[in-house]
Motif scaffolding. Structure first.
Motif, short mmCIF file in Angstrom:
data_model
loop_
_atom_site.label_atom_id
_atom_site.label_comp_id
_atom_site.label_asym_id
_atom_site.label_seq_id
_atom_site.Cartn_x
_atom_site.Cartn_y
_atom_site.Cartn_z
N UNK A 17 0.82 -1.20 0.00
CA UNK A 17 0.00 0.00 0.00
C UNK A 17 0.86 1.26 0.00
N UNK A 18 1.87 1.27 0.87
CA UNK A 18 2.74 2.44 0.98
C UNK A 18 3.52 2.69 -0.31
N UNK A 19 4.11 1.63 -0.87
CA UNK A 19 4.97 1.80 -2.03
C UNK A 19 4.19 2.07 -3.31
N UNK A 20 3.04 1.42 -3.45
CA UNK A 20 2.23 1.68 -4.64
C UNK A 20 1.73 3.13 -4.66
N UNK A 21 1.36 3.62 -3.48
CA UNK A 21 0.92 5.01 -3.39
C UNK A 21 2.08 5.96 -3.68
N UNK A 22 3.26 5.61 -3.18
CA UNK A 22 4.45 6.45 -3.41
C UNK A 22 4.80 6.49 -4.90
N UNK A 23 4.79 5.33 -5.53
CA UNK A 23 5.13 5.25 -6.96
C UNK A 23 4.18 6.10 -7.80
N UNK A 24 2.91 6.04 -7.45
CA UNK A 24 1.92 6.81 -8.19
C UNK A 24 2.08 8.31 -7.94
N UNK A 25 2.28 8.67 -6.67
CA UNK A 25 2.35 10.10 -6.30
C UNK A 25 3.61 10.76 -6.87
N UNK A 43 14.92 1.69 -11.95
CA UNK A 43 14.69 2.21 -10.61
C UNK A 43 14.21 1.08 -9.69
N UNK A 44 14.72 1.08 -8.48
CA UNK A 44 14.33 0.09 -7.47
C UNK A 44 13.75 0.84 -6.27
N UNK A 45 12.49 0.55 -5.96
CA UNK A 45 11.81 1.22 -4.85
C UNK A 45 11.72 0.26 -3.66
N UNK A 46 12.17 0.73 -2.49
CA UNK A 46 12.07 -0.05 -1.26
C UNK A 46 11.41 0.82 -0.19
N UNK A 47 10.81 0.17 0.79
CA UNK A 47 10.19 0.94 1.86
C UNK A 47 11.24 1.73 2.62
N UNK A 48 12.38 1.09 2.88
CA UNK A 48 13.50 1.74 3.56
C UNK A 48 14.75 0.91 3.31
N UNK A 49 15.90 1.46 3.67
CA UNK A 49 17.17 0.77 3.45
C UNK A 49 17.18 -0.60 4.10
N UNK A 50 16.57 -0.71 5.30
CA UNK A 50 16.64 -1.98 6.02
C UNK A 50 15.83 -3.09 5.37
N UNK A 51 14.91 -2.76 4.47
CA UNK A 51 14.23 -3.81 3.70
C UNK A 51 15.20 -4.39 2.67
N UNK A 52 16.07 -3.54 2.16
CA UNK A 52 17.04 -3.94 1.15
C UNK A 52 18.14 -4.80 1.77
N UNK A 53 18.69 -4.33 2.90
CA UNK A 53 19.73 -5.09 3.58
C UNK A 53 19.93 -4.58 5.00
N UNK A 54 20.30 -5.51 5.90
CA UNK A 54 20.67 -5.17 7.27
C UNK A 54 22.08 -5.65 7.59
N UNK A 81 15.33 3.93 -4.52
CA UNK A 81 14.48 4.92 -3.87
C UNK A 81 14.03 4.41 -2.51
N UNK A 82 14.43 5.12 -1.48
CA UNK A 82 13.99 4.85 -0.10
C UNK A 82 12.72 5.67 0.11
N UNK A 83 11.57 5.00 0.05
CA UNK A 83 10.29 5.73 0.11
C UNK A 83 10.05 6.39 1.46
N UNK A 84 10.46 5.74 2.54
CA UNK A 84 10.20 6.29 3.88
C UNK A 84 10.88 7.64 4.06
N UNK A 85 12.07 7.77 3.52
CA UNK A 85 12.83 9.02 3.67
C UNK A 85 12.84 9.86 2.39
N UNK A 86 12.09 9.40 1.38
CA UNK A 86 12.02 10.09 0.10
C UNK A 86 13.42 10.38 -0.44
N UNK A 87 14.27 9.37 -0.41
CA UNK A 87 15.64 9.52 -0.92
C UNK A 87 15.77 8.79 -2.26
N UNK A 88 16.20 9.52 -3.28
CA UNK A 88 16.49 8.94 -4.58
C UNK A 88 18.01 8.81 -4.66
N UNK A 89 18.49 7.60 -4.45
CA UNK A 89 19.93 7.37 -4.30
C UNK A 89 20.53 7.04 -5.66
#
Length: 241
Positions: free
Chosen positions: A26-34, A83-94, A115-123
């Motif tokens: 829900x969070x990421x689909x909304x972010x991608x659209x917005x 482009x790769x969208x993740x909720x946050x860095x920790x979803x990608x790797x810890x 793209x870290x959606x939680x922090x709106x960072x396009x890395x």
């Protein structure tokens, strides 16, 4: 080919029936659209990558998961400019931040924006000023996992010590042939089946002997032997819940 990928992950089997993936989607689909994340891609359709019950702290999503397979494709240039969208860095790797940054460096070298959606960072290479924030996010995720891992290990150590000292149990989760009675492990009537199967593995001849006796008994009783009855002696499984 430039595509928009979105990555979802949860760590434990207990989260499978929970709301983790639903919330992430829900969070990421909304972010991608917005944020029109798919604009400029060769294919406007979002491609989902899902890793279930795989720990990012142990690196299993990279070594065994779909994300690792996707990274292999990145390395041979399949998704340059994507482009790769993740909720946050920790979803990608810890993993250790140095390792995380090496993964991100691989993406950047192939002109892939994470793209870290939680922090709106396009890395990406154009946003190198985000590197300190990315590093701190990776460090925070790593430290959280280290602390959690130590707590879990300490909890199991205490359980084992308590079970040893009090002659009790470590956990209520047992195989089907073991019951818990009065805080003790007790073998039930299924244990004999397990013992027989173990002996069959140690001495395969016993399997054939048992099958021969079964066939002789059936024939002497005037009964035929169907294929299903023969096949039931070909493999044995020991299951646990």
């Amino acid at each position: 080919m430039k595509k928009c990928f979105v990555y979802y992950r949860f760590s434990s089997e207990q989260q499978r029936d929970g709301a983790s993936i639903v919330r992430q989607k829900e969070v990421l689909q909304e972010y991608i659209k917005r944020h029109n994340v798919c604009d400029g891609m060769d294919d406007p359709e979002v491609v989902e990558i899902l890793d279930e019950s795989l720990s990012a702290f142990k690196g299993l999503n990279m070594s065994e998961g779909r994300l690792g397979k996707w990274m292999d494709q990145v390395r041979i240039g399949m998704w340059d400019g994507s482009r790769l969208v993740v909720e946050s860095i920790d979803r990608f790797s810890r993993l250790n931040p140095f390792t995380v940054l090496s993964y991100i460096s691989e993406l950047v070298s192939h002109k892939i924006t994470m793209i870290d959606a939680s922090n709106n960072m396009w890395i990406n290479l154009a946003n190198s000023q985000l590197l300190p924030i990315v590093t701190m996010s990776a460090q925070r995720a790593y430290e959280e996992s280290v602390i959690k891992s130590k707590r879990i290990a300490d909890g199991w150590r205490r359980r084992r010590d308590s079970a040893f000292n009090d002659n009790g149990i470590v956990t209520n989760k047992t195989p089907q042939w073991i019951d818990v009675v009065d805080n003790k492990y007790v073998l039930n009537d299924k244990a004999e089946v397990v013992r027989e199967r173990y002996l069959d593995c140690v001495n395969p001849v016993s399997v054939h002997q048992r099958l021969l006796k079964f066939c002789v008994r059936k024939v002497m009783n005037g009964n035929s032997i169907d294929r299903g009855e023969q096949n039931q002696y070909t493999r044995f499984y020991v299951t646990a819940e």
